[in-house]
Design a protein around this motif. Structure first.
Motif: not given
Lengths: 286, 434
Positions: A229-254
């Motif tokens: 969605g626009a500005g990630f407003n329709a982002e689902l939890w699975s995608i957010w969690n994936y991005r925390v791991v693979f884009e932000f590289v914060q496995v602990g946070r995920a």
């Protein structure tokens, strides 16, 4: 398993073996996931750079979790309703258990999720989609429209299979009982109330649980369809969690976020367990 | 039943044990992960030449953007050596380098005489193969990208004339300013009121994430005056950031509503189809698509130097991909040789002819290349004047924050000043300007 052997004797052995294998593999999968999540959770909490509450209450995380719960809730509720309606319709048309309908219903399950997402985009993209002239220009950028579109497109894959589940509950009525119902209740509505609905409602917790989990764990499908969605407003939890791991590289946070997701999902799981138990209690079968 | 369960558990242990004990560690093929793009396809076609020349077998895997990143990260997390060479987006390189995921390029592995590093465009070479700036070399630039302006002269010229503007040229002195651009876009879009079939004033790539920030970064530096801030890559956001967000939100009103979900391809496609009349941040790596016959059906397309900012300079945003050697590689010398070969003058020029983007000066004066891609005649100027996204490991998360805040401004949910403040607060809280 005891009931299985009670019904089928030694013939139940292969079925029981497969059931046990499935259970072992499922548990192994769950244990492996927890073996990854829990140490990372503990490590992150121990480091105390960022508090657990701060991670859990990050507005981006809450938005994604809310979106997934919305999709899961609407998808499971709609599927229960529609599958029940269609199954009763098939009964009225005396098509319950028709093997051709069952075969057609299983076919959409062969479509990979990402292909379904792409197909949905081809249909509903407001610029180049086949139905571009009929849809709102905001369909992918408005949060609730994008999420509702996800539910709508997802139905094409999973609703037919859920109709099979609902229909199988009616079809499980043996022939004499079904014929008797037709004779005793010339009004189809009455037959539904007294005969068919009590059969279908036993299977509804299963349909609800399956579709809730399917809706919650959406990943490639939603990414291809809405790109968050626009500005990630329709982002689902699975995608957010994936991005925390693979884009932000914060496995602990995920991992910390996963713990919250598990706790939140325990609520609908408990609801389904109690609902299912109530369906099987002796008084509900009368 | 107990026997069955015990048997299953034993089988699982045996399978897992066999895998870890008996799997062979010996690797013979060089494993290369590439981003699916014309340049990569061209490289893959030339790989047999490398194999024949060196005797080193190469296995190429072509991946979409998100999957490429995910697979590289999996390699880092598991510390396993799946890939010897990876094609990495410029914004990933600081994070990979900081985590020790990259091996220093073995320049001595080049066996064909002296390597002509001097022919490389120095800004690109630094940005796509080294970290930090002027630091260690981990690979070679492979696919470059920056912005230029694309526009339809038959739509733009009459409007520009009404506003007393000449058409934009190919240098900073003849380019429009950002305000000129917005004024012309407004007029073109306003004409749609009475004539709905007319194009929108501008195209955008406002999809959340790398896309919108790549574009907005160019606008941001149009409002940055201080050279030091321009060189640092992450300016103070309360002044320039505020103005740039407000400007971008105004620009969005001159674009199709659905541009909020557009990436590179949709932005370019809108220009090709004639849905939009201008694009201030047209990606050079996709500009070849605009030369296709079907794009000329709606009229000719011209290219110009992008709009200039407060300091009189353009601020096209540099991007691209480097070919880098991974730390887990057990064939660093062979991997280095491959990377140097892929970026060598002869090979890379052939890649550019097949749709890749230039990395060398010699490519920008090559007659055949300029005949095929005439917009490359001022590419070196664009690269020299380019800005770049901050070379910090936490750039992806900052990109996420900026996307959300900027989109909320575009949708009228908050004023630019509040959004810019939120981003600046996040930058300060996370010490990103150290």
């Amino acid at each position: 398993m005891t009931k299985l052997f009670a019904f089928y004797g030694k013939n139940a052995r292969p079925i029981a073996t497969i059931c046990w294998l499935a259970l072992i593999v499922s548990f192994a999968g769950v244990l492996a996931s927890l073996a990854f999540i829990i140490p990372h959770f503990v490590n992150t909490v121990a480091r105390a750079d960022v508090g657990v509450a701060e991670i859990w209450l990050d507005p981006r995380h809450i938005q994604a979790l809310t979106n997934s719960l919305f999709v899961a809730g609407i998808f499971s509720g709609s599927t229960c309703l529609l599958s029940t309606g269609v199954a009763l319709g098939l009964r009225a048309l005396r098509m319950s258990g028709d093997w051709r309908i069952y075969l057609m219903s299983v076919t959409p399950l062969l479509i990979p999720d990402y292909v379904l997402g792409v197909a949905g985009r081809v249909m509903f993209d407001p610029t180049i989609g086949v139905l571009a002239d009929l849809v709102s220009k905001d369909i992918l950028s408005s949060r609730w429209m994008a999420l509702t579109l996800s539910v709508f497109v997802l139905m094409f894959k999973w609703l037919p299979a859920m109709i099979v589940f609902a229909d199988s509950a009616i079809y499980a009525l043996n022939r004499p009982e079904a014929d008797q119902a037709s004779l005793d209740f010339p009004s189809f509505g009455r037959a539904v109330k007294l005969v068919y609905w009590p059969e279908i409602r036993v299977i509804l917790p299963l349909i609800w649980a399956m579709t809730f989990l399917i809706g919650f764990r959406l990943h490639e499908f939603s990414q291809e369809l809405t790109a968050g969605g626009a500005g990630f407003n329709a982002e689902l939890w699975s995608i957010w969690n994936y991005r925390v791991v693979f884009e932000f590289v914060q496995v602990g946070r995920a991992a910390v976020e996963s713990v919250l997701a598990i706790l939140v999902l325990l609520i609908p799981i408990q609801i389904v367990l109690r609902w299912s138990a109530s369906m099987h209690a002796p008084s509900t079968r009368n | 039943m107990r026997k069955v369960i015990s048997a299953c558990v034993l089988v699982i242990f045996l399978v897992v044990g066999w895998y870890f004990v008996f799997r062979t560690e010996e690797k013979k093929d060089l494993s290369v992960a590439l981003f699916q793009a014309p340049a990569s396809l061209a490289l893959a076609e030339l790989v047999p030449e490398f194999e024949a020349q060196t005797g080193i077998k190469v296995a190429v895997e072509m991946l979409p953007y998100a999957e490429l990143r995910a697979k590289i990260e999996q390699q880092l997390v598991s510390n396993s050596g799946n890939y010897d060479v990876v094609m990495a987006d410029s914004i990933w390189i600081p994070s990979f380098a900081e985590r020790g995921a990259l091996a220093e390029l073995d320049v001595n592995s080049w066996k064909n005489g002296a390597y002509d590093f001097d022919d490389l465009l120095p800004e690109l070479d630094d940005y796509l193969s080294k970290f930090p700036k002027n630091g260690k070399r981990y690979g070679m630039p492979f696919m470059s990208n920056t912005h230029m302006m694309a526009y339809r002269p038959d739509v733009v010229a009459p409007v520009a004339a009404e506003l007393g503007l000449k058409l934009p040229g190919t240098s900073a002195s003849t380019a429009w300013t950002w305000q000129n651009y917005l004024d012309v876009a407004r007029r073109i879009t306003a004409a749609k009121k009475d004539h709905p079939q007319r194009p929108f004033g501008t195209s955008l790539q406002a999809r959340a994430g790398a896309w919108i920030v790549y574009e907005w970064n160019s606008v941001l530096f149009g409002f940055v005056e201080a050279k030091a801030e321009r060189n640092a890559g992450l300016p103070m956001l309360l002044g320039a950031g505020n103005e740039a967000m407000a400007y971008y939100a105004s620009l969005y009103k001159q674009a199709p509503q659905e541009a909020l979900t557009w990436g590179h391809e949709e932005e370019t496609s809108a220009m090709c189809s004639g849905q939009t009349a201008m694009d201030a941040t047209s990606n050079v790596e996709l500009a070849a698509n605009l030369l296709r016959k079907e794009c000329r059906a709606a009229g000719p397309i011209a290219f110009a130097y992008p709009p200039t900012g407060k300091n009189g300079k353009g601020s096209p945003d540099m991007g691209g991909f480097g070919l880098l050697v991974t730390k887990q590689s057990t064939m660093v010398s062979a991997a280095s040789r491959f990377v140097l070969w892929a970026a060598s003058r002869d090979i890379h020029t052939r890649i550019v002819m097949k749709g890749g983007s230039p990395i060398r000066r010699s490519q920008l004066t090559n007659k055949d290349i300029l005949e095929k891609f005439p917009y490359l005649s001022f590419y070196e100027k664009l690269i020299k004047d380019s800005v770049y996204r901050a070379r910090i490991p936490r750039w992806p998360e900052l990109e996420d924050i900026i996307s959300r805040e900027l989109t909320s401004v575009m949708q009228g949910q908050k004023p630019a000043s509040v959004a810019a403040q939120s981003v600046e607060d996040w930058v300060v809280k996370n010490n990103l300007r150290q």
